[in-house]
Each structure stands twice: as C-alpha cells, then as structure tokens.
Design an enzyme around this catalytic site. Structure first.
Site, PDB file in Angstrom:
ATOM      1  N   LYS A  14      62.340  56.156  15.720  1.00 20.58           N
ATOM      2  CA  LYS A  14      62.948  55.439  16.854  1.00 20.58           C
ATOM      3  C   LYS A  14      62.270  54.085  17.076  1.00 20.58           C
ATOM      4  O   LYS A  14      62.922  53.058  17.219  1.00 20.58           O
ATOM      5  CB  LYS A  14      62.838  56.277  18.150  1.00 20.58           C
ATOM      6  CG  LYS A  14      63.420  57.677  18.033  1.00 20.58           C
ATOM      7  CD  LYS A  14      63.240  58.484  19.299  1.00 20.58           C
ATOM      8  CE  LYS A  14      61.805  58.756  19.710  1.00 20.58           C
ATOM      9  NZ  LYS A  14      61.070  59.655  18.785  1.00 20.58           N
ATOM     10  N   ARG A  86      64.077  62.136  28.019  1.00 21.23           N
ATOM     11  CA  ARG A  86      63.605  63.257  27.198  1.00 21.23           C
ATOM     12  C   ARG A  86      63.933  64.595  27.822  1.00 21.23           C
ATOM     13  O   ARG A  86      63.624  65.630  27.236  1.00 21.23           O
ATOM     14  CB  ARG A  86      62.083  63.169  27.083  1.00 21.23           C
ATOM     15  CG  ARG A  86      61.574  62.597  25.781  1.00 21.23           C
ATOM     16  CD  ARG A  86      60.092  62.463  25.981  1.00 21.23           C
ATOM     17  NE  ARG A  86      59.335  62.575  24.795  1.00 21.23           N
ATOM     18  CZ  ARG A  86      58.921  61.520  24.088  1.00 21.23           C
ATOM     19  NH1 ARG A  86      59.281  60.304  24.416  1.00 21.23           N
ATOM     20  NH2 ARG A  86      58.150  61.705  23.054  1.00 21.23           N
ATOM     21  N   ARG A 125      50.858  57.503  10.074  1.00 21.89           N
ATOM     22  CA  ARG A 125      51.247  56.338  10.885  1.00 21.89           C
ATOM     23  C   ARG A 125      50.038  55.519  11.333  1.00 21.89           C
ATOM     24  O   ARG A 125      49.032  56.046  11.783  1.00 21.89           O
ATOM     25  CB  ARG A 125      52.016  56.805  12.120  1.00 21.89           C
ATOM     26  CG  ARG A 125      52.230  55.674  13.129  1.00 21.89           C
ATOM     27  CD  ARG A 125      53.257  55.990  14.159  1.00 21.89           C
ATOM     28  NE  ARG A 125      52.942  57.165  14.938  1.00 21.89           N
ATOM     29  CZ  ARG A 125      53.772  57.686  15.832  1.00 21.89           C
ATOM     30  NH1 ARG A 125      54.956  57.146  16.029  1.00 21.89           N
ATOM     31  NH2 ARG A 125      53.426  58.768  16.510  1.00 21.89           N
ATOM     32  N   ARG A 158      47.106  57.051  16.469  1.00 22.10           N
ATOM     33  CA  ARG A 158      47.237  57.588  17.833  1.00 22.10           C
ATOM     34  C   ARG A 158      46.487  58.898  18.002  1.00 22.10           C
ATOM     35  O   ARG A 158      46.406  59.687  17.074  1.00 22.10           O
ATOM     36  CB  ARG A 158      48.724  57.780  18.166  1.00 22.10           C
ATOM     37  CG  ARG A 158      49.349  56.492  18.646  1.00 22.10           C
ATOM     38  CD  ARG A 158      50.843  56.558  18.833  1.00 22.10           C
ATOM     39  NE  ARG A 158      51.377  57.814  19.340  1.00 22.10           N
ATOM     40  CZ  ARG A 158      52.666  58.025  19.552  1.00 22.10           C
ATOM     41  NH1 ARG A 158      53.542  57.059  19.293  1.00 22.10           N
ATOM     42  NH2 ARG A 158      53.101  59.186  19.999  1.00 22.10           N
ATOM     43  N   ARG A 169      54.159  68.791  20.034  1.00 22.46           N
ATOM     44  CA  ARG A 169      55.170  67.786  20.411  1.00 22.46           C
ATOM     45  C   ARG A 169      56.535  68.150  19.822  1.00 22.46           C
ATOM     46  O   ARG A 169      57.570  67.948  20.457  1.00 22.46           O
ATOM     47  CB  ARG A 169      54.736  66.392  19.923  1.00 22.46           C
ATOM     48  CG  ARG A 169      53.616  65.803  20.768  1.00 22.46           C
ATOM     49  CD  ARG A 169      52.852  64.705  20.057  1.00 22.46           C
ATOM     50  NE  ARG A 169      53.668  63.588  19.644  1.00 22.46           N
ATOM     51  CZ  ARG A 169      53.364  62.765  18.645  1.00 22.46           C
ATOM     52  NH1 ARG A 169      52.258  62.963  17.922  1.00 22.46           N
ATOM     53  NH2 ARG A 169      54.137  61.763  18.354  1.00 22.46           N
TER      54      ARG A 169
HETATM   55  P1  AP5 Z   1      58.048  55.817  14.393  1.00 21.92           P
HETATM   56  O1  AP5 Z   1      59.134  54.787  14.318  1.00 21.92           O
HETATM   57  O2  AP5 Z   1      56.744  55.436  15.002  1.00 21.92           O
HETATM   58  O3  AP5 Z   1      58.617  57.173  15.043  1.00 21.92           O
HETATM   59  P2  AP5 Z   1      59.090  57.479  16.522  1.00 21.92           P
HETATM   60  O4  AP5 Z   1      60.397  58.190  16.426  1.00 21.92           O
HETATM   61  O5  AP5 Z   1      59.039  56.248  17.372  1.00 21.92           O
HETATM   62  O6  AP5 Z   1      58.002  58.554  16.914  1.00 21.92           O
HETATM   63  P3  AP5 Z   1      56.926  58.670  18.095  1.00 21.92           P
HETATM   64  O7  AP5 Z   1      55.858  59.625  17.621  1.00 21.92           O
HETATM   65  O8  AP5 Z   1      56.461  57.347  18.590  1.00 21.92           O
HETATM   66  O9  AP5 Z   1      57.759  59.388  19.146  1.00 21.92           O
HETATM   67  P4  AP5 Z   1      57.255  60.275  20.233  1.00 21.92           P
HETATM   68  O10 AP5 Z   1      58.550  60.521  20.831  1.00 21.92           O
HETATM   69  O11 AP5 Z   1      56.475  61.484  19.942  1.00 21.92           O
HETATM   70  O12 AP5 Z   1      56.105  59.412  20.955  1.00 21.92           O
HETATM   71  P5  AP5 Z   1      56.099  58.609  22.289  1.00 21.92           P
HETATM   72  O13 AP5 Z   1      55.166  57.483  22.121  1.00 21.92           O
HETATM   73  O14 AP5 Z   1      57.480  58.330  22.752  1.00 21.92           O
HETATM   74  O15 AP5 Z   1      57.816  56.341  12.888  1.00 21.92           O
HETATM   75  C1  AP5 Z   1      56.817  57.318  12.604  1.00 21.92           C
HETATM   76  C2  AP5 Z   1      56.180  57.011  11.231  1.00 21.92           C
HETATM   77  O16 AP5 Z   1      57.180  57.171  10.213  1.00 21.92           O
HETATM   78  C3  AP5 Z   1      55.668  55.554  11.072  1.00 21.92           C
HETATM   79  O17 AP5 Z   1      54.480  55.582  10.309  1.00 21.92           O
HETATM   80  C4  AP5 Z   1      56.806  54.818  10.345  1.00 21.92           C
HETATM   81  O18 AP5 Z   1      56.297  53.757   9.547  1.00 21.92           O
HETATM   82  C5  AP5 Z   1      57.377  55.941   9.491  1.00 21.92           C
HETATM   83  N1  AP5 Z   1      58.838  55.808   9.296  1.00 21.92           N
HETATM   84  C6  AP5 Z   1      59.762  55.425  10.227  1.00 21.92           C
HETATM   85  N2  AP5 Z   1      61.001  55.457   9.704  1.00 21.92           N
HETATM   86  C7  AP5 Z   1      60.860  55.897   8.413  1.00 21.92           C
HETATM   87  C8  AP5 Z   1      61.778  56.156   7.352  1.00 21.92           C
HETATM   88  N3  AP5 Z   1      63.110  55.981   7.532  1.00 21.92           N
HETATM   89  N4  AP5 Z   1      61.293  56.604   6.176  1.00 21.92           N
HETATM   90  C9  AP5 Z   1      59.939  56.797   5.996  1.00 21.92           C
HETATM   91  N5  AP5 Z   1      59.006  56.550   6.961  1.00 21.92           N
HETATM   92  C10 AP5 Z   1      59.473  56.122   8.162  1.00 21.92           C
HETATM   93  O19 AP5 Z   1      55.495  59.678  23.324  1.00 21.92           O
HETATM   94  C11 AP5 Z   1      54.130  60.064  23.311  1.00 21.92           C
HETATM   95  C12 AP5 Z   1      53.851  60.971  24.501  1.00 21.92           C
HETATM   96  O20 AP5 Z   1      54.092  60.247  25.729  1.00 21.92           O
HETATM   97  C13 AP5 Z   1      54.734  62.219  24.610  1.00 21.92           C
HETATM   98  O21 AP5 Z   1      54.217  63.282  23.853  1.00 21.92           O
HETATM   99  C14 AP5 Z   1      54.676  62.486  26.124  1.00 21.92           C
HETATM  100  O22 AP5 Z   1      53.457  63.091  26.501  1.00 21.92           O
HETATM  101  C15 AP5 Z   1      54.692  61.084  26.720  1.00 21.92           C
HETATM  102  N6  AP5 Z   1      56.059  60.603  26.998  1.00 21.92           N
HETATM  103  C16 AP5 Z   1      56.656  59.510  26.425  1.00 21.92           C
HETATM  104  N7  AP5 Z   1      57.894  59.352  26.919  1.00 21.92           N
HETATM  105  C17 AP5 Z   1      58.088  60.354  27.802  1.00 21.92           C
HETATM  106  C18 AP5 Z   1      59.193  60.741  28.606  1.00 21.92           C
HETATM  107  N8  AP5 Z   1      60.352  60.049  28.586  1.00 21.92           N
HETATM  108  N9  AP5 Z   1      59.065  61.835  29.387  1.00 21.92           N
HETATM  109  C19 AP5 Z   1      57.910  62.530  29.432  1.00 21.92           C
HETATM  110  N10 AP5 Z   1      56.822  62.228  28.677  1.00 21.92           N
HETATM  111  C20 AP5 Z   1      56.916  61.146  27.868  1.00 21.92           C
END
Ligand code: AP5
Length: 218
Positions: A14, A86, A125, A158, A169
């Site tokens: 994403k 979410r 990552r 991270r 997660r």
């Molecule tokens: P990346 O693009 O970073 O993936 P992402 O989908 O953004 O994954 P995240 O881990 O950031 O999502 P998340 O939802 O767990 O974390 P968030 O920060 O929102 O890609 C991942 C890796 O793959 C990278 O190395 C990239 O280079 C590689 N890649 C990408 N596309 C690729 C492809 N097509 N092919 C190969 N490689 C690829 O949340 C963290 C925490 O915050 C949560 O656990 C929660 O505690 C809290 N939180 C955040 N938002 C909320 C909410 N709305 N409600 C409640 N708690 C929340």
C-alpha cells in the site's frame, strides 16, 4: 479525483503504491501508520498511548485513530488513505465525515495477496523515516544497504517487522480488517488488484482500476 482507500494486509504494498500515485498525480497520502510513528518519535500523548498497541501488533483504538485522521482532513486535494480505515467503525466514521464535508464517499482498492508472501516482504523492508520511502533487501534494494538512494540519509527497519509481531499483525488484519472488503463490495465501491505481481505491474493495475491512465496520459 475522488478520495481512495488502499486496503490490504501488512506488506501488501500500500505504502509503495501510495508514493507512486502521490508523485505522479498529486494525491495527498494519509498513512495512519506513518502519522502514529511520527507521534511516537515526537513523544506526544497520542504517541505514548499508541506505542504499546503498535509494538504488540494490535490496532490502536478506533476513537484515537478517527480523531487523528479528522485532524488531518481538509483542503481540496484528493486523498489516498493508506492503512485507514482498518475496522468497520473507522470506515463508517470516514464515510460520515466525507459526506458531511461534501466530498462524497471514497472508493476502495483491495490489494489481494497470499499471506505466505508477506513475511518475506516485511522482514526485508527498509524505510526512510523522514518521508516514508520504502526499499526491500530482496525485491528493491537500495544501492547501499541502509542508505536512501535519493537523499543519502539512513534507512531503518521498523520495530514491528519481527516474525512474532508480523504474525500477530496478519492475524489482526484477517480478523478486524478483512470485513471491510465486504463493506466496500456491498456499497459497490470496491476494486481488487493482484498485489503479488511486481511493483510496476501492481501500479499499472491500480491506474487501470482508478481510471487514471487516460485521464492523465500515462
Ligand atoms: P509496503 O509498501 O511498505 O507495504 P504496506 O502495505 O504499506 O505495509 P505496512 O506494513 O506498512 O502496513 P501495515 O498496515 O502493517 O503498517 P502501518 O504502518 O499501516 O511494502 C512492504 C515491503 O514489500 C517493502 O519492503 C516494499 O519494498 C516491498 N514491496 C512492495 N510492493 C512489492 C511488490 N509488488 N513486489 C515485491 N516487493 C514489494 O501500521 C502499523 C501499526 O500502526 C499497526 O499495526 C497498528 O498498531 C497501527 N495502526 C496504523 N493504522 C491504524 C488504524 N487505521 N487503526 C488502528 N491502528 C492502526
């Protein structure tokens, strides 16, 4: 352009795609994960409240998240929501807020990918904490490990990208966020893409789903 919700599991890509769309089409990216990490780094009350949930791989409570996002909204720019909503409660709050402000309800795109591929992506990552740019040791490595190609600054891993926390997660995603696929499908506001494809191919599908190819001469 309408507001877009990028919906998908941790590691589905994403953030990677949000950065591409932001650069090419001028969307504003609102990543709740990045906002929360900034609050933690700044030592705010919200950052302190969120820390334990994030370290355990659990969701931060809805009321804190909804208040934080509402504080970010405003202005005429179309928004890409990355990692929000979410839960169904968050999706309902977003619909109500956008409706009340006359923007209309957002479209959602579901990044469909098998769970088995996600741990590998998350363990490899590396992120630039200053602007959210992401790399991957295996799939998209920087020229020098730990250094951003573009600004030469340090990349970090991270604290929630560890095997136990990743598994938690992913469980939380399946239990609490997957119901949003039905929520947006029932509302006729869902598209789905194959997020297991390489980055460029995912970007192409996304442009097609959002009908941005022709509108912007891409
Ligand atoms: P990346 O693009 O970073 O993936 P992402 O989908 O953004 O994954 P995240 O881990 O950031 O999502 P998340 O939802 O767990 O974390 P968030 O920060 O929102 O890609 C991942 C890796 O793959 C990278 O190395 C990239 O280079 C590689 N890649 C990408 N596309 C690729 C492809 N097509 N092919 C190969 N490689 C690829 O949340 C963290 C925490 O915050 C949560 O656990 C929660 O505690 C809290 N939180 C955040 N938002 C909320 C909410 N709305 N409600 C409640 N708690 C929340």
């Amino acid at each position: 352009m309408v507001d877009i919700v990028l919906l998908g599991a941790p590691g589905a890509g994403k953030g990677t795609q949000a950065q591409i769309l932001q650069k090419r089409f001028g969307y504003r990216q609102i990543s709740t994960g990045d906002l929360l990490r900034r609050h933690r780094a700044d030592g705010t009350a919200l950052g302190k409240d969120a820390e334990g949930y994030m370290q355990r791989g659990e969701l931060v409570p809805d009321d804190l998240i909804i208040k934080m996002v509402e504080g970010e909204l405003g202005g005429g720019q179309a928004v890409l929501f990355d990692g929000f909503p979410r839960t169904v409660a968050q999706a309902e709050a977003l619909d109500a807020f956008l409706d009340a402000s006359g923007r209309g309800k957002p479209l959602a795109v579901y990044f469909n990918i098998a769970r088995a591929l996600l741990e590998d992506r998350l363990l490899g990552r590396w992120t630039n904490p200053r602007n959210g740019r992401v790399y991957n040791e295996k799939y998209d490595p920087p020229k020098t490990l730990g250094i951003d190609d573009e600004d030469g600054g340090p990349l970090v891993q991270r604290d929630d990208d560890k095997p136990g926390t990743i598994a938690k997660r992913l469980d939380v995603f399946e239990a609490q966020t997957m119901p949003l696929v039905q929520y947006y499908a029932h509302a006729g506001r869902l598209d789905e893409i194959d997020a297991a494809a390489p980055v460029d191919a995912v970007a192409h599908q996304l442009l097609h789903a959002l009908d941005l190819e022709h509108a912007h001469g891409s």
